[in-house]
Design a protein around this motif. Sequence first.
Motif: not given
Length: 409
Positions: A283-294, A304-314
Amino acid sequence: MKYASLLSWLLLAAWSTQAATLVVKPGPDALRKAISSARPGDTLQVQPGVYKEHSIQVNQRITIIGNGMPVIDAEYKYPGFLITADSVVMQGLQVQYTGRSSISDIAGIRVSNASHVTLRNNRILDCTYGIYLQNAQHCLLEGNTVHSGIKNEINGGNGIHAWKCDALQINSNNISGHRDGIYFEFVTNSGIENNLSANNQRYGLHFMFSHHNAYMKNIFRENGAGVAVMYTREVTMTDNTFIQNWGDASYGLLLKEITDSHITHNRFIKNTIAIHMEGTTRVSVQRNLFQDNGWAIRVMASSSGSRFTGNNFIGNSFDVATNGTLMLNEFHRNYWDKYDGYDLDRDQVGDVPHYPVSVYAVISEKIPSAMILYRSFLTGIMEQVEKVMPSIIPDQLKDDQPLMKKLQL
């Protein structure tokens, strides 16, 4: 050429004389009688008023247009419409108050074994199931409002329910107050775009065994358990907003047994768990905003085999959590607001890796009740000790090239 033109004119004239416009006014069984007397291609202009009719069968190609939003009232006892013909158009109607049953799925509008049906700008109010598609193909649902006021998921159905369908387009609908806002099972090659699914008892969107589908520019807000995607491959989720899905077992997005899918340019804001991944692969997880989550990302050891790239964790309490020590997924060039490394060569990429799993994320995964001490003085001490003498956090889960500045997504 002269004869061909004459033949075309004759065919058009014949079709024009066959297709008629029928005006329907309130009266005993007025709508049912008009549908029975209509011929294929006819248009029914339904005038304002209340039509206390139910179980209305549409079994031929006609267009039903409501003027001034006429009301079809099933009196809390019966189904509304059953469409079994191809190329039916229904728009501008308010269908309300179907019956409820624990044996059969009673719907405001049911489409069964039909194709190229269009349902546009209707209101489906307080129906057990709003719109129910069964073995339907190439149907368009656009601009409908589907609302119910059920108090718990046991007594209600889904807003838009599709089973064993293909090539559906579900656009710009407003769904609220149902068990699941949108439910797909065995649905393929379909698109869900620009919908608002909010305040549903269970999931804003729930689909299982539904491959090759795309979900774009939707808002999933304040649903009981967020959005669930299960046992599915080749899914694309782009430009969606998952917001304020809070609860003990609530997710922005739950992924279970998902393969070869793309999650791109979405916004996950103020959810208990933004993305929970279990048994996911590639699963490709790319260019997402993760903000104010638990929890921003909760990835189980079975993934397995998933890639997280270019995301914002704030501003998340925990950026990443896992229940395993062996990490088979990759984090690369993300922005982490908790990164405290340095950038001596000023290339906007950190010179030392970032380890996004905190000590307390590991502890709370093993001992959930430990969350009562989160943000205590003890938590800070444990984090500092772990940085000096790492021994708890999985050292393989890291971003080797963390970004120094958040991305403009």
